[in-house]
Write an enzyme that holds these catalytic residues in place. Structure first.
Site: not given
Ligand code: UD1
Length: 373
Positions: A212
């Site tokens: 991820h």
């Molecule tokens: C975040 C953390 C990362 C951690 C990871 C675990 C930061 C900078 N990054 O990254 O360190 O390893 O979480 O998962 O804080 N999304 C969903 N549903 C959700 C949450 C996210 O669909 O419940 C999708 C959305 O499209 C979103 C993308 O995942 O834009 C990324 O989510 P985000 O919280 O920005 O970062 P992660 O890649 O999950």
């Protein structure tokens, strides 16, 4: 700020890897024999899908958050700013003695920064880890959170050297061990057997994959190369791949999902904690770019191939079962073949990864809080 103090500690969680860290801390605070530490919990809502959030609260017995800021997804700037704006009035209202943050996600730095600027003490659990790669958003979150923390609890001894190098007073730093491994140990017996997660357990074993990190999934060339490598691995060993929403979205966007549609690969939605633990415990090898999984595989004695060029958790390599390959196909395949042939690194359990880190934090924190003016 005005009003009465409603709790001693305001704990913060936001994203999936935070939940397994806060669970044993909340439990240790509320059951502390000396005198429980009065704690309230804020969920920033950085992760909001039930599979990325609610299931962890249910399975790990984390108290329902007192407040949910419901910020959701966004660019780093938008997400961090939204959390800060939403957290400030909560802090004003609750007036805790300290804010406790865990890990290295955007919620960690956002709430630490709000607290520090208001003169509220900041406690960081899992402090001092460094990949020395500022291209990782988490590395920026780690460095900045540690700089503004009053109390820093560490999981491995290398963290203290990192913190000293950045001018942090060692008197603030306490080596307590790994709270995420507390959760692993407390839940091993409840883990869902792989057979139940998969329907049937592949006879010759299987590999678990998670992916991820932006560096791996946001670039079509790198993601394509990684997915082709997984397809090659699937020719040798069945691959189970619970896909992070970010990775699924990227694979779809780049037209790469077809690479994974083959008999040897089982694509799953994000799993609950107990399903993932059961799957990992019985895996022949785990391939991942996660930070937490590098530690969990070390605790489980399962070989781990880390699809990154660096790690902020070096003890998983020096003492544990972890090998770094980066995204390079030849390196990944060489490491994979070695594990298939020899079983891979067995490793040993690092110091204080014994299931009692949260108790150590609670014991220490009780005294620290009582000494505050
Ligand atoms: C975040 C953390 C990362 C951690 C990871 C675990 C930061 C900078 N990054 O990254 O360190 O390893 O979480 O998962 O804080 N999304 C969903 N549903 C959700 C949450 C996210 O669909 O419940 C999708 C959305 O499209 C979103 C993308 O995942 O834009 C990324 O989510 P985000 O919280 O920005 O970062 P992660 O890649 O999950």
């Amino acid at each position: 700020m005005s009003g009465a103090v409603s709790c001693e500690i305001l704990g913060v969680v936001g994203a999936r890897p935070n939940f397994m860290k806060i669970a044993p801390i909340m439990a240790a605070f509320s059951s502390l024999a000396a005198r429980p530490i009065a704690t309230k919990l804020v969920h920033t809502g950085q992760h909001y899908d039930p599979s990325m959030s609610d299931s962890f609260f249910e399975q790990l017995g984390i108290p329902r958050p007192d407040v949910n800021l419901e910020v959701g997804s966004g660019s780093h700037a938008v997400q961090t700013a939204d959390i800060m704006r939403a957290f400030e009035p909560v802090l004003d209202r609750e007036r805790p003695k300290a804010v406790l943050v865990v890990g290295d996600v955007n919620s960690t730095i956002a709430c630490a920064l709000v607290a520090a600027k208001k003169g509220v003490k900041v406690i960081h659990v899992e402090a001092g880890l460094r990949s020395y790669d500022r291209g990782m958003p988490e590395e920026i979150n780690r460095v900045l959170t540690d700089q503004i923390s009053d109390l820093l609890y560490t999981t491995e001894k290398s963290a203290l050297d990192n913190l000293k190098r950045e001018g942090i007073d060692p008197a603030r730093v306490h080596f307590v061990g790994n709270v995420m491994i507390d959760t692993l140990r407390h839940n091993l017996e409840r883990a869902v057997p792989a057979e139940r997660v998969l329907g049937a357990r592949p006879a010759g074993g299987y590999a678990v994959v998670t992916l991820h990190r932006p560096a791996n999934v946001d670039d079509p060339a790198i993601l394509g190369s990684l997915l082709r490598t997984l397809a090659a691995i699937a020719e040798r060993l069945p691959v189970v791949f619970p896909m992070h929403p970010r990775t699924r979205a990227a694979a779809e966007r780049f037209g790469l999902l077809g690479l994974l549609e083959r008999p040897g690969i089982r694509l799953l939605a994000p799993l609950s904690y107990l399903e993932m633990l059961g799957l990992n415990r019985e895996a022949k090898v785990v391939l991942t770019d996660s930070g937490g999984l590098q530690e969990e595989t070390t605790a489980l004695g399962v070989p781990c191939i880390t699809l990154r060029e660096n790690t902020e958790r070096p003890i998983t390599m020096t003492e544990g079962t972890n090998t770094l390959t980066g995204p390079d196909t030849a390196k990944i395949m060489a490491c994979f073949e070695d594990i298939m042939a020899s079983g891979g690194k067995t490793g040993r359990i690092p110091e204080y990864w014994d299931g009692r880190a949260a108790e150590r934090i609670a014991d220490h924190l009780r005294g620290w809080l009582d000494r505050l003016p």
